[in-house]
Design a protein around this motif. Structure first.
Motif, PDB file in Angstrom:
ATOM      1  N   ASN A 227     -11.317  59.134 -68.850  1.00  0.00           N
ATOM      2  CA  ASN A 227     -10.680  58.064 -68.100  1.00  0.00           C
ATOM      3  C   ASN A 227      -9.159  58.120 -68.170  1.00  0.00           C
ATOM      4  OD1 ASN A 227     -13.013  57.047 -67.171  1.00  0.00           O
ATOM      5  ND2 ASN A 227     -13.017  55.208 -68.417  1.00  0.00           N
ATOM      6  N   MET A 228      -8.653  58.656 -69.255  1.00  0.00           N
ATOM      7  CA  MET A 228      -7.198  58.787 -69.346  1.00  0.00           C
ATOM      8  C   MET A 228      -6.671  59.676 -68.239  1.00  0.00           C
ATOM      9  SD  MET A 228      -6.457  59.173 -73.380  1.00  0.00           S
ATOM     10  CE  MET A 228      -4.961  60.095 -73.090  1.00  0.00           C
ATOM     11  N   GLY A 230      -7.786  59.744 -65.358  1.00  0.00           N
ATOM     12  CA  GLY A 230      -8.408  59.221 -64.150  1.00  0.00           C
ATOM     13  C   GLY A 230      -7.459  58.794 -63.066  1.00  0.00           C
ATOM     14  N   SER A 231      -6.182  59.000 -63.255  1.00  0.00           N
ATOM     15  CA  SER A 231      -5.264  58.565 -62.212  1.00  0.00           C
ATOM     16  C   SER A 231      -4.968  59.720 -61.279  1.00  0.00           C
ATOM     17  CB  SER A 231      -3.975  58.077 -62.842  1.00  0.00           C
ATOM     18  OG  SER A 231      -3.406  59.114 -63.592  1.00  0.00           O
TER      19      SER A 231
ATOM     20  N   TRP C  61     -12.527  53.304 -59.901  1.00  0.00           N
ATOM     21  CA  TRP C  61     -12.168  54.534 -60.602  1.00  0.00           C
ATOM     22  C   TRP C  61     -10.684  54.518 -60.945  1.00  0.00           C
ATOM     23  CZ3 TRP C  61     -14.501  55.085 -55.633  1.00  0.00           C
ATOM     24  CH2 TRP C  61     -13.625  55.359 -54.573  1.00  0.00           C
ATOM     25  N   THR C  63      -8.478  54.169 -63.655  1.00  0.00           N
ATOM     26  CA  THR C  63      -8.459  54.103 -65.114  1.00  0.00           C
ATOM     27  C   THR C  63      -7.125  54.536 -65.701  1.00  0.00           C
ATOM     28  OG1 THR C  63      -9.273  56.346 -65.277  1.00  0.00           O
ATOM     29  CG2 THR C  63     -10.904  54.585 -65.280  1.00  0.00           C
ATOM     30  N   GLY C  64      -6.257  55.080 -64.910  1.00  0.00           N
ATOM     31  CA  GLY C  64      -5.022  55.581 -65.519  1.00  0.00           C
ATOM     32  C   GLY C  64      -3.847  55.452 -64.588  1.00  0.00           C
ATOM     33  N   GLY C  65      -2.679  55.687 -65.132  1.00  0.00           N
ATOM     34  CA  GLY C  65      -1.462  55.767 -64.337  1.00  0.00           C
ATOM     35  C   GLY C  65      -1.203  54.517 -63.521  1.00  0.00           C
ATOM     36  N   GLU C  67      -2.539  53.477 -60.825  1.00  0.00           N
ATOM     37  CA  GLU C  67      -3.711  52.751 -60.329  1.00  0.00           C
ATOM     38  C   GLU C  67      -4.151  51.696 -61.322  1.00  0.00           C
ATOM     39  OE1 GLU C  67      -3.134  55.997 -60.362  1.00  0.00           O
ATOM     40  OE2 GLU C  67      -4.763  57.095 -59.441  1.00  0.00           O
ATOM     41  N   TRP C 298       0.504  59.574 -52.103  1.00  0.00           N
ATOM     42  CA  TRP C 298       0.570  59.362 -53.548  1.00  0.00           C
ATOM     43  C   TRP C 298       1.441  60.434 -54.198  1.00  0.00           C
ATOM     44  CZ3 TRP C 298      -3.860  59.859 -50.683  1.00  0.00           C
ATOM     45  CH2 TRP C 298      -4.462  61.129 -50.657  1.00  0.00           C
ATOM     46  N   LYS C 365       1.168  50.775 -57.809  1.00  0.00           N
ATOM     47  CA  LYS C 365       0.322  51.937 -57.529  1.00  0.00           C
ATOM     48  C   LYS C 365       1.057  52.955 -56.663  1.00  0.00           C
ATOM     49  CE  LYS C 365      -3.624  53.872 -55.523  1.00  0.00           C
ATOM     50  NZ  LYS C 365      -3.664  55.293 -55.428  1.00  0.00           N
TER      51      LYS C 365
END
Lengths: 272, 296, 445
Positions: A227-228, A230-231, C61, C63-65, C67, C298, C365
């Protein structure tokens, strides 16, 4: 004399092989310490400009809650499947009931199924028995899919133990469980080490079952690690730091117990 | 006699939980997959309309599946041979009784501890195939070390890219074969070698005529373990190369067609074919080992 | 004595693992100490007390960054508006949601859907979940909240089926963006191309000037992304749309032309494309290793994270041939039929479509809001230009990101594309595209 000197020549290939095994670790470590804008394919061999522990801290903060989940799954799963494997191995090697020689390969075959293909029935089944989304459900899954390899290991090990030993004990009036406890179990330690390490690693590194069987509050560490990333924009430096953290427990197990693992193998356990 | 019969029952009851669990988790689920593989199920909702072997027949005229079969065969051969050769080589080196054996042994073994979720990205970088000014990864290292002849396009090599995917797999699993071989070598009594030496055999002859034959069972069992792993290879390829046809294998096709495209029938058929090929690999082995072992 | 032992064993064997465990516990030396602890430690996880509070479980979905940060910002808005509802964030990562969607698929199979989930607006949701009667139409919510007035008219049909709207779009990304390195273009005196032919000329000139990689490309999904923009650039918006609603056949001569263009464009790309993520490929442009890259917007967020300056270190334009057209994709949320917490789910969707929610999510985002009445000052230079285009351009949907084709169709196109990348046979590719449309799309045989 020349034999002795030529022995030192063995270090050349040994060191080359060592480099082969260590290269990926170097890249992970170096990247883990870099700042985000330092991460670049062209400069991947460069050492980081400074030691940035913040990547590790950031990764640890995200992974820490899931470390505990992983341990809660992996330790019981490894222990239970090892014990079941030991009992199965004992029966299938020394107390063959009718059909035991058919049952054994049928159990063994379970080792070979591609897990991706059974996810949907697995989820349905877990849902039906009320274990879907929980850690015990994941433990059960690891235990069951661990049975084949643990059974194989123990059966082969027990098969190598002379049957006279068991028969002598029987003549002395010992029962089945008594023989297991007093004769076989005490000498099973090497096999237990092999199987426990194997199962620990398998379950620790599992992603597939974990991601479909558990909910967000009890995800193991591999799911959290995934998940880390996941971006849409992935911070590779933090990712690498996280990878190292996630790999640490299994790495430690191998580094400290590696010799017992090998000893267990030498005792004939994984020899098929 | 009474006691004997009772204990037979007892022994059966002891393995019963395992048998039941395996019956559900392995055979029950396989049966379900088989049923799906003969259905027209496409889309989110189950559709058990019977279509017979249509999904299977379609696969054999499916170009992607043909690529998968070829890739799997190449991967399996390279992976197995690589693991056996590297594993034996390392075991041979370690068997010399050199100082630092423990250290090297742990070193060769440790990749087994790490999952591809962890190392996949690193391998993706290491095997970066860019040439010219963007040289990176191992290619860049080769360039710096003056080993330019080793620079190659790795897994983007046309037609044979899948062979390079076996490198990380060998990296991970050669420790296992090393351990097996080392155990095997240590189990061979020194007297055997000494006797051969006395008879005037060369080192090479000793290996060819004594040691290799004795290691054959080890090799065989390693091959079965490695073989089934290579048939199921999945997360390694996804981690290193993502989803692309040139590096496609049945497990990825199965996953993608089922969960990206909702072709459940086709996905089921691929699963069953995968299982069958695993069975073809291991059933003869199981029969062989069970027959060849002494009656216990 | 013996019978006692038998009783004990039988007991041990007939019941579940834990009992078996304790039965042999005394015997097993090493594991014995730890074994009994196992079930105890699991227990709390299994019996987590259900909160009396209302809950809403939202699956995504993110989960990071940016987003995840954007989602968090939106959750803050949600918590402020609905303090009595507990938000459960069930996010699962996975390349463009693949892992997430497999998890969602298994959950739906198991009859345990989350209260709301993320999906790409358009056919990805409609072709899969609406077709399976899993979603409630949201027209009532759109009317009640006045969203029809603030979202572009051309967007609504793309997220509807049979006149029903099925999802609430939170953000908008643009797919047809050409990113370029201004320094390289300047050094070679090349203007930003506006047509595909100009693009070819520009890339020829770059190649002649010794630029190794005129166009940077990554793994297979980025190739599909390039493919859809070239389709759009060659066919124009009407015919592009006609391909997806079945009114233009895939074996049409115009498509042949698009495929020829696509094949030619691939000749300008890097040979290592298959090994690069979209990030690696985009980075080639800002590092000066490549002149162009086609990627969704993005990429701009990524360039900013790399501390690159807009206009001077990276520039942007519509993909040649697509000026005046906004090829969009959108993350949206849905209301499942039979949601466990329907009211809470509607509350969540209300936040998703609100100005406040969208303005909380999007600047973080790095995307633009689906609403046209957002506060522009919150957004950076690129995003402001995208907002202008969104308000005035013709809106068409993206293939790679789930707007125009359902998942089955898309995977079939993807398979055909994969084969094309290995054999470069356009005729076969075109035939395969037609077959894909017949088997999973709207084309009839």
């Amino acid at each position: 004399m020349s034999r002795k000197r030529s022995r030192y020549l063995f270090y050349i290939p040994l060191l080359l092989m060592a480099a082969f095994y260590l290269i990926p670790m170097y890249v992970m470590l170096a990247t883990g310490f870099k700042a985000f804008d330092e991460v670049n394919l062209k400069t991947m061999w460069n050492l980081p400009s400074g030691i940035h522990f913040d990547n590790f801290i950031a990764a640890y903060e995200k992974l820490a809650p899931h470390l505990w989940n992983s341990l809660n799954v992996v330790i019981p799963a490894a222990i239970i499947s090892s014990i079941l494997g030991s009992l199965n191995g004992y029966v299938l090697a020394k107390w063959k009931f009718r059909g035991a020689d058919t049952i054994f390969p049928l159990i063994l075959f379970g080792m070979f199924i591609p897990y991706q293909s059974i996810l949907i029935p697995l989820v349905e089944f877990m849902n039906r028995i009320g274990l879907y989304g929980s850690l015990p459900g994941l433990v059960l899954t690891h235990v069951v899919y661990g049975i084949p390899i643990t059974t194989l290991t123990f059966r082969n090990y027990y098969a190598s133990i002379p049957k006279e030993l068991v028969e002598a004990a029987r003549i002395d009036g010992a029962g089945m469980m008594q023989i297991y406890r007093s004769i076989l179990l005490p000498i099973s330690l090497p096999s237990f080490v092999v199987v426990l390490i194997w199962q620990f690693t398998q379950a620790w590194n599992d992603f597939l079952f974990a991601v479909v069987l558990t909910g967000s509050s009890n995800w193991p560490i591999t799911v959290a690690l995934n998940n880390m990333a996941g971006s849409q924009i992935i911070a590779w430096n933090v990712q690498m730091a996280g990878s190292l953290i996630a790999a640490l427990p299994t790495l430690l197990v191998y580094i400290f117990l590696g010799r017992y693992f090998l000893r267990g193998l030498m005792a004939g356990s994984l020899k098929g | 006699m009474m006691r004997y019969r009772k204990e037979k029952w007892q022994s059966f009851l002891l393995v019963l939980p395992s048998i039941l669990a395996i019956a559900v988790f392995v055979y029950g689920f396989i049966a379900w997959t088989m049923r799906v593989s003969t259905s027209a199920w496409k889309g989110l909702l189950p559709d058990y309309t019977w279509v017979g072997l249509k999904n299977y027949i379609d696969l054999f005229s499916d170009q992607r599946f043909m690529v998968d079969i070829r890739n799997t065969l190449i991967f399996t051969v390279v992976f197995m041979v690589g693991c056996l050769v590297v594993g034996f080589f390392n075991a041979y080196l370690l068997d010399q009784g050199l100082r630092g054996e423990n250290f090297f042994r742990s070193l060769f073994l440790f990749p087994m501890a790490i999952s591809y979720i962890v190392t996949g990205v690193v391998w993706r970088w290491l095997m970066n195939p860019a040439l010219g000014s963007r040289l990176s990864g191992l290619n860049l290292l080769f360039d710096k070390l003056g080993l330019d002849f080793l620079i190659n396009k790795w897994h983007t090599t046309p037609g044979w890219g899948i062979a390079f995917i076996a490198i990380p797999a060998i990296w991970q699993m050669s420790g296992y074969t090393m351990a097996l071989y080392l155990a095997g070598l240590r189990a061979i009594p020194d007297e055997l070698r000494e006797a051969a030496r006395v008879d005037g055999a060369s080192e090479i002859q000793i290996y060819r005529h004594i040691i290799f034959p004795l290691l054959r069972p080890v090799t065989l069992s390693a091959m079965v373990i490695l073989g089934h792993m290579s048939l199921k290879v999945f997360d390694l390829i996804l981690a290193v190369a993502g989803k692309q046809l040139s590096l496609d294998v049945p497990a990825i096709y199965m996953w993608q067609t089922t969960f990206d495209g909702y072709f459940f029938g086709r996905g089921g058929a691929i699963s069953i074919l995968l299982l069958l090929s695993v069975a073809v690999l291991i059933i003869p082995y199981l029969i062989y080992t069970l027959k060849s072992e002494p009656e216990i | 004595m013996k019978s006692k032992k038998l009783a004990m064993s039988v007991l041990a064997l007939l019941v579940v693992f834990s009992i078996l465990l304790t039965a042999c516990g005394q015997a097993a030396p090493a594991p014995a100490t730890e074994a009994p602890a196992a079930p105890q430690t699991e227990a709390p996880a299994a019996t987590e007390a259900p909160a009396a509070k209302k809950q809403v479980e939202v699956f995504s979905w993110w989960t990071g960054g940016g987003e995840a940060a954007g989602l968090d910002a939106m959750i803050v808005v949600f918590n402020k508006k609905y303090p009595d509802i507990e938000f459960i964030n069930a996010a699962v990562a996975g390349g463009a949601g693949t892992n997430a969607r497999s998890v969602l698929a298994t959950r739906l199979q198991a009859g345990d859907p989350p209260d709301s989930w993320q999906g790409h607006a358009g056919q990805e949701l409609i072709g899969t979940y609406v077709k399976a009667n899993q979603l409630e139409p949201l027209n009532f919510l759109f009317e009640q909240e006045g969203w029809l007035k603030v979202m572009p008219e051309t967007l609504i049909p793309l997220i509807s089926a049979n006149g029903n709207i099925y999802s609430v779009p939170v953000n908008i990304h643009r797919a047809n963006v050409l990113w370029y390195n201004p320094a390289i273009l300047e050094a070679n005196k090349i203007a930003v191309p506006t047509t595909i032919d100009e693009w070819f000329k520009a890339m020829d000139a770059l190649k002649a000037a010794g630029v190794e990689t005129p166009l940077a490309l990554g793994e297979q999904w980025t190739v599909m992304h390039l493919f859809e923009t070239v389709l759009l650039g060659t066919l124009g918006p009407e015919k592009y749309n006609a391909l997806w609603d079945g009114t233009l056949a895939w074996n049409d001569a115009e498509v042949t032309k698009a495929l020829d263009n696509f094949k030619k464009i691939l000749e300008y790309t890097n040979s290592d494309a298959a090994s690069l993520t979209w990030q690696d490929a985009a980075q080639l442009v800002v590092n000066g290793d490549a002149a162009f890259n086609v990627m969704g917007d993005w990429a701009e967020g990524y360039f900013k994270e790399l501390k690159k300056a807009p206009r001077t270190e990276f520039g942007w334009a519509p993909v040649p041939g697509t000026a005046g057209t906004f090829q969009f994709l959108s993350d949206s949320f849905v209301l499942p039929v039979g949601a466990k917490n329907r009211d809470a789910a509607i509350a969540w969707l209300t936040v998703c479509g609100s100005k406040e929610g969208q303005d909380a999510f999007n600047p973080v985002k790095g995307s633009i809001p689906a609403r046209s009445d957002a506060d522009k000052t919150l957004y950076d230079e690129y995003l402001q230009s995208a907002m202008d285009d969104w308000a005035k351009d013709i809106v068409v949907g993206s293939l790679t990101h789930g707007v125009v084709a359902n998942d089955s169709w898309k995977t079939e196109i993807n398979d055909a594309l994969g084969i094309f990348l290995t054999d470069k046979d356009t005729a076969k590719f075109q035939a395969a595209l037609q077959t894909a449309c017949e088997s999973s799309g709207p084309c009839s045989k």
